[in-house]
Design an enzyme around this catalytic site. Structure first.
Site, PDB file in Angstrom:
ATOM      1  N   LYS A  29       4.527 -12.715  -3.943  1.00  0.00           N
ATOM      2  CA  LYS A  29       4.489 -13.445  -5.215  1.00  0.00           C
ATOM      3  C   LYS A  29       4.908 -12.578  -6.397  1.00  0.00           C
ATOM      4  O   LYS A  29       5.581 -13.060  -7.314  1.00  0.00           O
ATOM      5  CB  LYS A  29       3.106 -14.040  -5.456  1.00  0.00           C
ATOM      6  CG  LYS A  29       2.017 -13.025  -5.766  1.00  0.00           C
ATOM      7  CD  LYS A  29       0.679 -13.693  -6.017  1.00  0.00           C
ATOM      8  CE  LYS A  29      -0.421 -12.695  -6.254  1.00  0.00           C
ATOM      9  NZ  LYS A  29      -0.290 -11.915  -7.468  1.00  0.00           N
ATOM     10  N   THR A  30       4.514 -11.285  -6.401  1.00  0.00           N
ATOM     11  CA  THR A  30       4.882 -10.412  -7.523  1.00  0.00           C
ATOM     12  C   THR A  30       6.399 -10.272  -7.595  1.00  0.00           C
ATOM     13  O   THR A  30       6.984 -10.262  -8.669  1.00  0.00           O
ATOM     14  CB  THR A  30       4.217  -9.020  -7.378  1.00  0.00           C
ATOM     15  OG1 THR A  30       2.811  -9.211  -7.227  1.00  0.00           O
ATOM     16  CG2 THR A  30       4.474  -8.155  -8.593  1.00  0.00           C
ATOM     17  N   ASP A 213       0.288 -15.486 -13.508  1.00  0.00           N
ATOM     18  CA  ASP A 213      -0.058 -15.021 -12.163  1.00  0.00           C
ATOM     19  C   ASP A 213      -1.527 -15.347 -11.873  1.00  0.00           C
ATOM     20  O   ASP A 213      -2.329 -15.497 -12.797  1.00  0.00           O
ATOM     21  CB  ASP A 213       0.183 -13.507 -12.115  1.00  0.00           C
ATOM     22  CG  ASP A 213       0.035 -12.947 -10.712  1.00  0.00           C
ATOM     23  OD1 ASP A 213       0.138 -13.726  -9.745  1.00  0.00           O
ATOM     24  OD2 ASP A 213      -0.166 -11.727 -10.583  1.00  0.00           O
ATOM     25  N   GLU A 214      -1.903 -15.426 -10.591  1.00  0.00           N
ATOM     26  CA  GLU A 214      -3.295 -15.649 -10.159  1.00  0.00           C
ATOM     27  C   GLU A 214      -3.911 -16.858 -10.880  1.00  0.00           C
ATOM     28  O   GLU A 214      -5.014 -16.792 -11.406  1.00  0.00           O
ATOM     29  CB  GLU A 214      -4.152 -14.392 -10.417  1.00  0.00           C
ATOM     30  CG  GLU A 214      -3.645 -13.126  -9.747  1.00  0.00           C
ATOM     31  CD  GLU A 214      -3.875 -13.097  -8.245  1.00  0.00           C
ATOM     32  OE1 GLU A 214      -4.231 -14.139  -7.689  1.00  0.00           O
ATOM     33  OE2 GLU A 214      -3.679 -12.029  -7.644  1.00  0.00           O
ATOM     34  N   GLN A 244      -7.564 -18.232  -2.230  1.00  0.00           N
ATOM     35  CA  GLN A 244      -8.042 -16.925  -2.686  1.00  0.00           C
ATOM     36  C   GLN A 244      -8.822 -17.033  -3.995  1.00  0.00           C
ATOM     37  O   GLN A 244      -8.945 -16.064  -4.731  1.00  0.00           O
ATOM     38  CB  GLN A 244      -6.872 -15.949  -2.848  1.00  0.00           C
ATOM     39  CG  GLN A 244      -6.211 -15.587  -1.528  1.00  0.00           C
ATOM     40  CD  GLN A 244      -5.184 -14.489  -1.674  1.00  0.00           C
ATOM     41  OE1 GLN A 244      -5.519 -13.324  -1.864  1.00  0.00           O
ATOM     42  NE2 GLN A 244      -3.925 -14.861  -1.613  1.00  0.00           N
ATOM     43  N   ARG A 600      -6.454  -8.799   4.009  1.00  0.00           N
ATOM     44  CA  ARG A 600      -6.131  -7.467   3.467  1.00  0.00           C
ATOM     45  C   ARG A 600      -5.521  -6.589   4.553  1.00  0.00           C
ATOM     46  O   ARG A 600      -4.878  -5.585   4.252  1.00  0.00           O
ATOM     47  CB  ARG A 600      -7.389  -6.742   2.948  1.00  0.00           C
ATOM     48  CG  ARG A 600      -8.160  -7.370   1.802  1.00  0.00           C
ATOM     49  CD  ARG A 600      -7.312  -7.810   0.659  1.00  0.00           C
ATOM     50  NE  ARG A 600      -6.961  -9.212   0.813  1.00  0.00           N
ATOM     51  CZ  ARG A 600      -5.934  -9.797   0.190  1.00  0.00           C
ATOM     52  NH1 ARG A 600      -5.156  -9.104  -0.604  1.00  0.00           N
ATOM     53  NH2 ARG A 600      -5.675 -11.085   0.370  1.00  0.00           N
TER      54      ARG A 600
END
Length: 668
Positions: A29-30, A213-214, A244, A600
């Site tokens: 995504k980044t 973002d997020e 998330q 993770r």
């Protein structure tokens, strides 16, 4: 963009309507956000200064800035990539007069806010828990855009009524101190943009494209700020993952993703489901687990990285056995496979679980980094010096005044301060301003008055110097005049502790010096202090120092990170899922937390739980977490339940452990 997958490329190029990028864990995504910023500047023709991107951490905004800088070869001057709170601070800085604030306003951190609440409650330091719970309630109201008068109207019992009245007093005091708290950094801009159409239009013209973002972590006030800034143009891309969303306790509203469809009817949704982080087995387990939650948007992560190793579940006798077993596994794996200590992470639900792992890691001479350690700004010497700086920058900052009026000791007692406080209450002025008024002589006289006057004149001298002279040199001279270094040695338990504390102060001054020389922060002392205060709140630890150490952290702290080898410990009922979540019937968020932990891991994932654990001084039996039953059985190897290691495997591990110990001790 040739090496991006089709969904990623589509997300970068889509600019015709508002866009929601539903980005699964490890789906790049980044990369999408940074490539889109470059695309908007390079291909669409927007100027860098017309684009704003917001996220939740300094680390994420720094990483984005660096990536965009590389993509555009430095042609990103004027681009704004920051946290939500930094964006809010920038709006307040430019529009402070419209909000009834003077320039040089102060940002109250959580401790300042608690001190103010205790003062308003007329309670001593023993009332920290009460002040913290009231502060939490006020924060909830602010995040939900509820003003003090609304809170009072909506109160359903006596406690809510009294808390709402305290909220009103708290806001009045902040205004009197020319201060804002962390929640105000979002709430005040939202109120201003709602009430001032001219200001709203000015900011909408300034921000021609907004990226967030997020998005699943936004609260109500942050969602409103986004809606206001994009206006009718709706030039917006948001990136998020409802699976998330683990910050409901902090005000986050995952339903904000669903609200986008209602508020932006032309919204396009693009799903990023290809994962570039984890093996196939890890992703199958994650998908299997999270499928038990209801979904607004269905998605399934997949990977081209191969099936990978099966997940292991270790059944341990008790928490000591668990810590010893996990550390033994790390030693064995590192010895047989090579790699760095930084490749391993131990993730847990609550901070209290870390202690035993720390002990065993130390006993085995294994370096580790504990996330959430003491923040640089939480140290008493830094809080002292920051209070002096805040008072120089903003003489109306009563919280700073009260912290340092007797540090070092000036023999200004509580009776003197109480009389001074009563006088300021009548005059509606700051404590420092009251010290210099002639009328104070009716309340104070003799030595107390002299001491108060000496202190205030001394502060006033350096305040004026900070405005006209070099601000950092002024600070150095002030600390020398104060003999703060001498005070540290006088009050420390030993010279070594005093030396360390003074080194911290010098580090702070060095940081100020770098800020003063930099071009991203204004040159006034007030702006530099605000920058540092915000840094403190957003970044409580130095992540960079943990590269070659085993990582110890909570599941909440692990979000956004990845590690080759993950140990997810304490997978038990009443721990994960947590007891309070079971009682509140909030299992879905706990399941998302377990999902975050699983995703993770890049190459191996080991889950552990114990059969007995010490709770409140008593040994109690533990039930394995319900989430273990929700994982696909064929992807898991159970150890310590039905099938133990073979004799050969045990012998091999023992040999590896011994060899590793010898290597650590410098043996052959």
């Amino acid at each position: 963009m040739s090496d991006m997958n089709p969904r990623q490329r589509e997300a970068v190029r889509h600019i015709d309507t508002p866009l929601l990028v539903l980005a699964g864990a490890g789906s790049g995504k980044t990369r999408v956000i940074t490539e889109k910023i470059a695309y908007l500047i390079d291909k669409v023709g927007l100027e860098a200064k017309q684009i704003t991107a917001v996220t939740f951490t300094n680390k994420a905004s720094r990483e984005m800035n660096e990536r965009v800088g590389r993509l555009l070869k430095g042609a990103n001057k004027g681009l704004s990539i920051s946290t939500f709170h930094t964006l809010g601070l920038n709006i307040i800085r430019r529009e402070h007069a419209l909000m009834g604030l003077k320039s040089g306003f102060t940002i109250f951190d959580a401790q300042d806010g608690q001190s103010l609440l205790k003062e308003l409650l007329k309670k001593g330091s023993g009332e920290d828990a009460l002040a913290a719970s009231l502060q939490w309630r006020i924060s909830e109201w602010k995040n939900d855009m509820i003003a003090p008068d609304q809170a009072l109207t909506q109160a359903t019992d006596d406690l809510e009524t009294r808390t709402a009245l305290l909220y009103a007093n708290y806001q009045r005091s902040l205004k009197a101190y020319n201060a804002v708290d962390f929640d105000d950094l979002i709430q005040l801009p939202v109120q201003l943009l709602r009430d001032s159409p001219d200001t709203l239009e000015r900011w909408q013209n300034r921000i021609r494209y907004l990226l967030v973002d997020e998005y699943q972590d936004t609260n109500l006030s942050q969602y409103e700020l986004v809606k206001q800034l994009v206006g009718v143009r709706q030039a917006l891309t948001v990136v998020g993952d409802d699976d998330q969303s683990i910050y409901a306790w902090r005000g986050a509203r995952p339903e904000n993703l669903e609200r986008l469809k209602q508020d932006f009817p032309r919204l396009k949704v693009i799903k990023l489901e290809q994962n570039y982080r984890s093996s196939g087995r890890i992703l199958r387990c994650a998908n299997h687990l999270i499928a038990n939650n209801p979904h607004v948007f269905e998605k399934k992560l997949w990977s081209e990285l191969g099936p990978g190793e099966q997940l292991r579940v270790m059944v341990c006798k008790n928490e000591t056995h668990e810590a010893e077993k996990v550390v033994s596994e790390i030693i064995h794996h590192k010895f047989t496979k090579g790699g760095s200590h930084g490749d391993y992470a131990i993730l847990y639900r609550g901070n209290h679980q870390a202690r035993l792992f720390e002990t065993i890691l130390r006993q085995n001479n294994i370096p580790y980094f504990l996330s959430g350690g003491t923040s640089f700004f939480s140290r008493s010497e830094i809080k002292d010096v920051m209070s002096y700086l805040r008072l120089l920058a903003n003489p109306s900052d009563d919280a700073a005044f009260l912290r340092i009026v007797n540090t070092p000791r000036r023999e200004i007692g509580p009776n003197t301060l109480e009389k001074l406080g009563n006088y300021t209450g009548q005059r509606h002025i700051s404590l420092l301003a009251a010290c210099l008024e002639m009328g104070l002589e009716q309340s104070l006289s003799g030595r107390p008055l002299e001491r108060i006057r000496e202190f205030s004149q001394w502060i006033d001298h350096y305040h004026r110097r900070a405005e006209t002279d070099h601000p950092v040199q002024t600070v150095r001279d002030m600390l020398k005049s104060l003999d703060y270094e001498g005070w540290l040695y006088e009050t420390a338990t030993n010279p070594k502790a005093a030396e360390k504390r003074w080194e911290n102060v010098l580090e702070l001054i060095d940081w100020l010096d770098k800020l003063h020389k930099g071009d991203h922060v204004g040159e006034s002392l007030a702006e530099m202090i605000n920058h540092l205060a915000l840094q403190d709140m957003l970044e409580r630890q130095d992540e960079e120092s943990s590269e070659h150490q085993v990582h110890l952290m909570t599941l909440h702290a692990s979000k956004g990170l990845e590690f080759p080898h993950v140990f997810l410990v304490g997978m038990e009922e009443e721990l994960l899922p947590h007891k309070s979540s079971i009682e509140e019937d909030n299992i879905e968020e706990e399941r998302r937390l377990a999902y975050v932990g699983i995703t993770r891991a890049q190459r191996t994932l080991t889950i552990s739980y114990v059969e007995k654990r010490k709770k409140y001084g008593e040994i109690t039996r533990c039930e394995p977490s319900r989430f273990l039953a929700e994982l696909p059985e064929q992807e898991i190897i159970w150890e310590g339940r039905d099938n133990n290691l073979s004799k050969e495997e045990k012998q091999q591990r023992g040999t590896a452990h011994l060899a590793s110990m010898k290597a650590l001790l410098g043996g052959e």
